[in-house]
Design a protein around this motif. Structure first.
Motif, PDB file in Angstrom:
ATOM      1  N   LEU A   1      -2.238   5.958   6.351  1.00 47.79           N
ATOM      2  CA  LEU A   1      -2.030   5.914   4.903  1.00 47.79           C
ATOM      3  C   LEU A   1      -3.351   6.170   4.180  1.00 47.79           C
ATOM      4  CD1 LEU A   1      -0.137   5.457   2.520  1.00 47.79           C
ATOM      5  CD2 LEU A   1      -0.636   3.018   2.665  1.00 47.79           C
ATOM      6  N   LEU A   2      -4.400   5.489   4.618  1.00 47.73           N
ATOM      7  CA  LEU A   2      -5.711   5.679   3.980  1.00 47.73           C
ATOM      8  C   LEU A   2      -6.190   7.112   4.163  1.00 47.73           C
ATOM      9  CD1 LEU A   2      -7.232   2.238   4.974  1.00 47.73           C
ATOM     10  CD2 LEU A   2      -6.640   2.985   2.656  1.00 47.73           C
ATOM     11  N   ALA A   3      -5.880   7.698   5.306  1.00 52.20           N
ATOM     12  CA  ALA A   3      -6.268   9.094   5.552  1.00 52.20           C
ATOM     13  C   ALA A   3      -5.520  10.025   4.592  1.00 52.20           C
ATOM     14  CB  ALA A   3      -5.979   9.477   6.997  1.00 52.20           C
ATOM     15  N   GLN A   4      -4.261   9.699   4.295  1.00 50.74           N
ATOM     16  CA  GLN A   4      -3.502  10.507   3.329  1.00 50.74           C
ATOM     17  C   GLN A   4      -4.141  10.451   1.952  1.00 50.74           C
ATOM     18  OE1 GLN A   4       0.542  10.719   2.890  1.00 50.74           O
ATOM     19  NE2 GLN A   4       0.778  11.421   4.989  1.00 50.74           N
ATOM     20  N   TYR A   5      -4.816   9.337   1.660  1.00 49.76           N
ATOM     21  CA  TYR A   5      -5.507   9.216   0.376  1.00 49.76           C
ATOM     22  C   TYR A   5      -6.899   9.858   0.433  1.00 49.76           C
ATOM     23  CZ  TYR A   5      -1.938   5.686  -0.735  1.00 49.76           C
ATOM     24  OH  TYR A   5      -0.766   5.033  -0.962  1.00 49.76           O
ATOM     25  N   GLY A   6      -7.190  10.503   1.544  1.00 46.18           N
ATOM     26  CA  GLY A   6      -8.488  11.152   1.678  1.00 46.18           C
ATOM     27  C   GLY A   6      -9.601  10.206   2.091  1.00 46.18           C
TER      28      GLY A   6
ATOM     29  N   ALA B   1       8.483   5.621   5.392  1.00 39.57           N
ATOM     30  CA  ALA B   1       9.751   6.135   5.923  1.00 39.57           C
ATOM     31  C   ALA B   1       9.523   6.788   7.291  1.00 39.57           C
ATOM     32  CB  ALA B   1      10.373   7.125   4.940  1.00 39.57           C
ATOM     33  N   CYS B   2       8.403   7.500   7.429  1.00 39.94           N
ATOM     34  CA  CYS B   2       8.097   8.132   8.724  1.00 39.94           C
ATOM     35  C   CYS B   2       7.925   7.099   9.833  1.00 39.94           C
ATOM     36  CB  CYS B   2       6.811   8.954   8.635  1.00 39.94           C
ATOM     37  SG  CYS B   2       6.938  10.384   7.571  1.00 39.94           S
ATOM     38  N   TYR B   3       7.476   5.923   9.476  1.00 41.41           N
ATOM     39  CA  TYR B   3       7.264   4.854  10.462  1.00 41.41           C
ATOM     40  C   TYR B   3       8.477   3.917  10.563  1.00 41.41           C
ATOM     41  CZ  TYR B   3       2.324   5.706  11.627  1.00 41.41           C
ATOM     42  OH  TYR B   3       1.147   6.236  12.114  1.00 41.41           O
ATOM     43  N   GLY B   4       9.562   4.259   9.895  1.00 39.78           N
ATOM     44  CA  GLY B   4      10.788   3.468  10.022  1.00 39.78           C
ATOM     45  C   GLY B   4      10.811   2.185   9.219  1.00 39.78           C
ATOM     46  N   PHE B   5      10.053   2.132   8.115  1.00 38.96           N
ATOM     47  CA  PHE B   5      10.036   0.922   7.282  1.00 38.96           C
ATOM     48  C   PHE B   5      10.982   1.064   6.089  1.00 38.96           C
ATOM     49  CE2 PHE B   5       6.432   0.167   9.828  1.00 38.96           C
ATOM     50  CZ  PHE B   5       6.048  -1.150   9.685  1.00 38.96           C
ATOM     51  N   GLY B   6      11.606  -0.045   5.701  1.00 39.56           N
ATOM     52  CA  GLY B   6      12.464  -0.058   4.521  1.00 39.56           C
ATOM     53  C   GLY B   6      11.885  -0.991   3.472  1.00 39.56           C
ATOM     54  N   GLU B   7      12.186  -0.724   2.203  1.00 42.66           N
ATOM     55  CA  GLU B   7      11.570  -1.503   1.125  1.00 42.66           C
ATOM     56  C   GLU B   7      12.269  -2.850   0.926  1.00 42.66           C
ATOM     57  OE1 GLU B   7      11.621   0.286  -2.756  1.00 42.66           O
ATOM     58  OE2 GLU B   7      10.058  -1.061  -3.490  1.00 42.66           O
ATOM     59  N   ILE B   8      11.472  -3.899   0.783  1.00 44.20           N
ATOM     60  CA  ILE B   8      12.010  -5.207   0.398  1.00 44.20           C
ATOM     61  C   ILE B   8      11.466  -5.536  -0.983  1.00 44.20           C
ATOM     62  CG2 ILE B   8      10.156  -6.466   1.623  1.00 44.20           C
ATOM     63  CD1 ILE B   8      12.302  -8.665   2.186  1.00 44.20           C
ATOM     64  N   ARG B   9      12.325  -6.024  -1.872  1.00 39.85           N
ATOM     65  CA  ARG B   9      11.881  -6.419  -3.220  1.00 39.85           C
ATOM     66  C   ARG B   9      12.204  -7.890  -3.395  1.00 39.85           C
ATOM     67  NH1 ARG B   9      12.720  -1.537  -7.506  1.00 39.85           N
ATOM     68  NH2 ARG B   9      12.318   0.166  -6.062  1.00 39.85           N
ATOM     69  N   THR B  10      11.183  -8.696  -3.489  1.00 42.02           N
ATOM     70  CA  THR B  10      11.386 -10.133  -3.695  1.00 42.02           C
ATOM     71  C   THR B  10      10.992 -10.461  -5.135  1.00 42.02           C
ATOM     72  OG1 THR B  10       9.177 -10.665  -2.902  1.00 42.02           O
ATOM     73  CG2 THR B  10      10.939 -10.669  -1.263  1.00 42.02           C
TER      74      THR B  10
ATOM     75  N   GLN C   1       1.375   8.452  -7.686  1.00 43.37           N
ATOM     76  CA  GLN C   1       1.125   9.302  -6.514  1.00 43.37           C
ATOM     77  C   GLN C   1       0.786   8.471  -5.289  1.00 43.37           C
ATOM     78  OE1 GLN C   1      -1.528  12.619  -6.867  1.00 43.37           O
ATOM     79  NE2 GLN C   1      -0.345  13.533  -8.513  1.00 43.37           N
ATOM     80  N   LEU C   2      -0.027   7.423  -5.510  1.00 44.96           N
ATOM     81  CA  LEU C   2      -0.354   6.533  -4.392  1.00 44.96           C
ATOM     82  C   LEU C   2       0.916   5.934  -3.819  1.00 44.96           C
ATOM     83  CD1 LEU C   2      -3.353   4.336  -5.625  1.00 44.96           C
ATOM     84  CD2 LEU C   2      -3.406   6.370  -4.194  1.00 44.96           C
ATOM     85  N   GLU C   3       1.770   5.459  -4.718  1.00 47.77           N
ATOM     86  CA  GLU C   3       3.005   4.816  -4.286  1.00 47.77           C
ATOM     87  C   GLU C   3       3.922   5.792  -3.557  1.00 47.77           C
ATOM     88  OE1 GLU C   3       3.172   1.582  -7.963  1.00 47.77           O
ATOM     89  OE2 GLU C   3       4.643   3.196  -7.860  1.00 47.77           O
ATOM     90  N   GLU C   4       4.026   7.000  -4.097  1.00 51.03           N
ATOM     91  CA  GLU C   4       4.939   7.969  -3.484  1.00 51.03           C
ATOM     92  C   GLU C   4       4.461   8.381  -2.097  1.00 51.03           C
ATOM     93  OE1 GLU C   4       5.385  10.880  -6.603  1.00 51.03           O
ATOM     94  OE2 GLU C   4       6.500   9.400  -7.791  1.00 51.03           O
ATOM     95  N   LYS C   5       3.146   8.553  -1.954  1.00 52.84           N
ATOM     96  CA  LYS C   5       2.611   8.880  -0.628  1.00 52.84           C
ATOM     97  C   LYS C   5       2.898   7.748   0.345  1.00 52.84           C
ATOM     98  CE  LYS C   5      -0.854  12.348  -1.394  1.00 52.84           C
ATOM     99  NZ  LYS C   5      -2.188  12.666  -1.814  1.00 52.84           N
ATOM    100  N   ALA C   6       2.731   6.512  -0.125  1.00 55.03           N
ATOM    101  CA  ALA C   6       2.977   5.358   0.743  1.00 55.03           C
ATOM    102  C   ALA C   6       4.451   5.316   1.151  1.00 55.03           C
ATOM    103  CB  ALA C   6       2.572   4.070   0.027  1.00 55.03           C
ATOM    104  N   ARG C   7       5.340   5.468   0.172  1.00 57.76           N
ATOM    105  CA  ARG C   7       6.779   5.415   0.497  1.00 57.76           C
ATOM    106  C   ARG C   7       7.153   6.466   1.532  1.00 57.76           C
ATOM    107  NH1 ARG C   7       9.434   2.198  -3.257  1.00 57.76           N
ATOM    108  NH2 ARG C   7       8.191   1.846  -5.129  1.00 57.76           N
ATOM    109  N   ALA C   8       6.616   7.675   1.362  1.00 56.43           N
ATOM    110  CA  ALA C   8       6.946   8.756   2.296  1.00 56.43           C
ATOM    111  C   ALA C   8       6.463   8.409   3.705  1.00 56.43           C
ATOM    112  CB  ALA C   8       6.320  10.063   1.812  1.00 56.43           C
TER     113      ALA C   8
END
Ligand SMILES: [Zn+2]
Ligand SMILES: [Zn+2]
Length: 436
Positions: free
Chosen positions: A163-168, A36-45, A26-33
């Motif tokens: 993001l922290l606010a989304q986590y309450g 995306a709102c801020y225009g960031f894309g995922e990088i996997r190294t 859930q933490l991860e999904e909230k972060a991903r969402a």
């Protein structure tokens, strides 16, 4: 007792079971969402990098490089002689890896302009295991490459705040500082060294070494005596050049306009060599000494230091395990079963068909393959956070008794009626449910 290594996990590593992993998801999904709102894309190294990347990227004098590297003894088969280049580590942090990828793939040329990346993944540090601290831990973080404007500093801080606010988490403290640039930092460091040399013998042995090798890290010492003495030292914000000063002022202005509350902490230096200008930490007064939940800053020279083009950059990372310690149970959205079914007799076969049908419609249905008493089923439905418990009639497998686990209310329904009945209660469907 079993003494075979097979039956022990590696020291400092831990297993995560479904009771906890659904929260992390859930933490991860909230972060991903939000990313995306801020225009960031995922990088996997990759998890593994050459040691030298962190020696140069994080810095030789840091604890990460000196004491906490998790080496991977591996031999490459390419006959390369340079032993140093063959030495590899599990990544202790992601920033150097992201910069390495950016440089290696010539992103500045291929895709000019500002790049916004986020990452979610495991990092590794060979620390002495302590309660709540593991050698493998997870971080959620972002890096922005190619933006020099102070408004970008404010934007990434805003993103962290949201993001922290989304986590309450709305009562955390944001601490900011300015750590200068290549022009204004060296003269400050000389002033700091002059000051510290006058205290030399009063400081702890670690700090005595820091005076010459890594004076900025004098501020990181946890010894009360050192802290007291160093609190009298000159601070960097008093030595900023005019560019750094106006940068800092502009960052503060944008944050204030966006109603972000923060404290200025002139002794906040962060443990890493690469930071320039803005640095920040988010702290919780509840977490004790190691209290930073998230931290980051600008690193305008790191890309060039790692043989890339001069590229200003900024980022932050958030420790998932530490975040979990802070979260209240109320933040989790329930994801338990919609219903748990029991059909211990000949009605099992028909029941199975109906269950499959409901699952294909995206409902979360648990099914017991063994005979159970009513009491045992209810206990289990409760443990699995099922909304309903279903008892299929042995005489007519098309009929069932449906018990609402919350209200205790019980109704007799057919399978067809059940679907509508559950749907009116069901808030969320399974991710990846087949489209009808
Ligand atoms: Zn400066
Ligand atoms: Zn000390």
């Amino acid at each position: 007792m079993r003494d075979n290594y097979l039956f022990h996990g590696v020291k400092g590593m831990r297993d995560v079971f479904p009771e906890e992993s659904w929260k992390i998801r859930q933490l991860e999904e909230k972060a991903r969402a939000l990313f995306a709102c801020y225009g960031f894309g995922e990088i996997r190294t990759p998890l593994v990098e050459h040691t030298i990347l962190f020696e140069r990227g994080v810095g030789q004098g840091t604890d990460i490089v000196n004491k906490e590297m998790f080496y991977v003894p591996a031999k490459e088969q390419d006959g390369e002689d340079d032993k140093r280049n063959r030495q590899m580590v599990l990544r202790p942090e992601a920033t150097a890896s992201v910069v390495r990828a950016y440089v290696e793939h010539e992103i500045a040329k291929v895709s000019p302009g500002c790049q916004r990346y986020y990452y979610i993944g495991s990092m590794f540090r060979y620390e002495r295991p302590q309660r709540g601290r593991y050698r493998q831990f997870a971080q959620i973080g972002i890096e922005v490459l190619g933006a020099t404007q102070p408004s970008m500093d404010a934007e990434v801080i805003l993103l962290l705040h949201d993001l922290l606010a989304q986590y309450g988490l709305t009562s955390l403290t944001f601490q900011l500082n300015a750590v200068g640039c290549l022009i204004c930092r060296p003269p400050y460091i000389r002033k700091l060294q002059e000051f510290a040399r006058t205290l030399q013998t009063k400081l702890c042995p670690d700090c005595q070494i820091r005076i010459e090798k890594n004076p900025l890290r004098l501020f990181d010492c946890k010894q009360p005596e050192c802290r007291k003495l160093i609190s009298q030292a000159p601070v960097l914000p008093d030595f900023l050049c005019s560019d750094c000063r106006s940068h800092q002022k502009a960052v503060f202005q944008v944050l204030e306009k966006n109603n972000i509350r923060f404290e200025v902490e002139p002794r906040l230096m962060r443990g890493l060599d690469y930071y320039t200008r803005t640095v920040f930490e988010v702290i919780s007064k509840d977490l004790g000494a190691q209290n930073a939940v998230a931290a980051g800053g600008r690193y305008d020279n790191l890309v060039a230091d790692l043989d890339g083009p001069q590229t200003p950059a900024i980022g932050w990372s958030l420790g998932v395990e530490r975040l979990m310690e802070l979260l209240l149970d109320t933040v989790w959205e329930p994801t338990g079963l919609d219903a748990l079914v029991v059909a211990p007799g000949p009605e099992f076969e028909t029941t199975f068909v109906h269950v499959t049908d409901m699952r294909r419609q995206g409902l979360r249905i648990g099914m017991e393959h063994e005979a159970r008493s009513v009491k045992a089923l209810l206990k289990r439905a409760d443990r699995l956070h099922a909304r309903f418990a279903l008892f299929v009639s042995a005489a007519d497998p098309e009929k069932l008794e449906v018990k609402n686990m919350q209200s205790g209310e019980q109704v007799a329904l057919t399978w067809d009626q059940l679907k509508t009945h559950i749907s009116t209660f069901s808030q969320q469907k399974c991710i990846g449910a087949a489209k009808q």
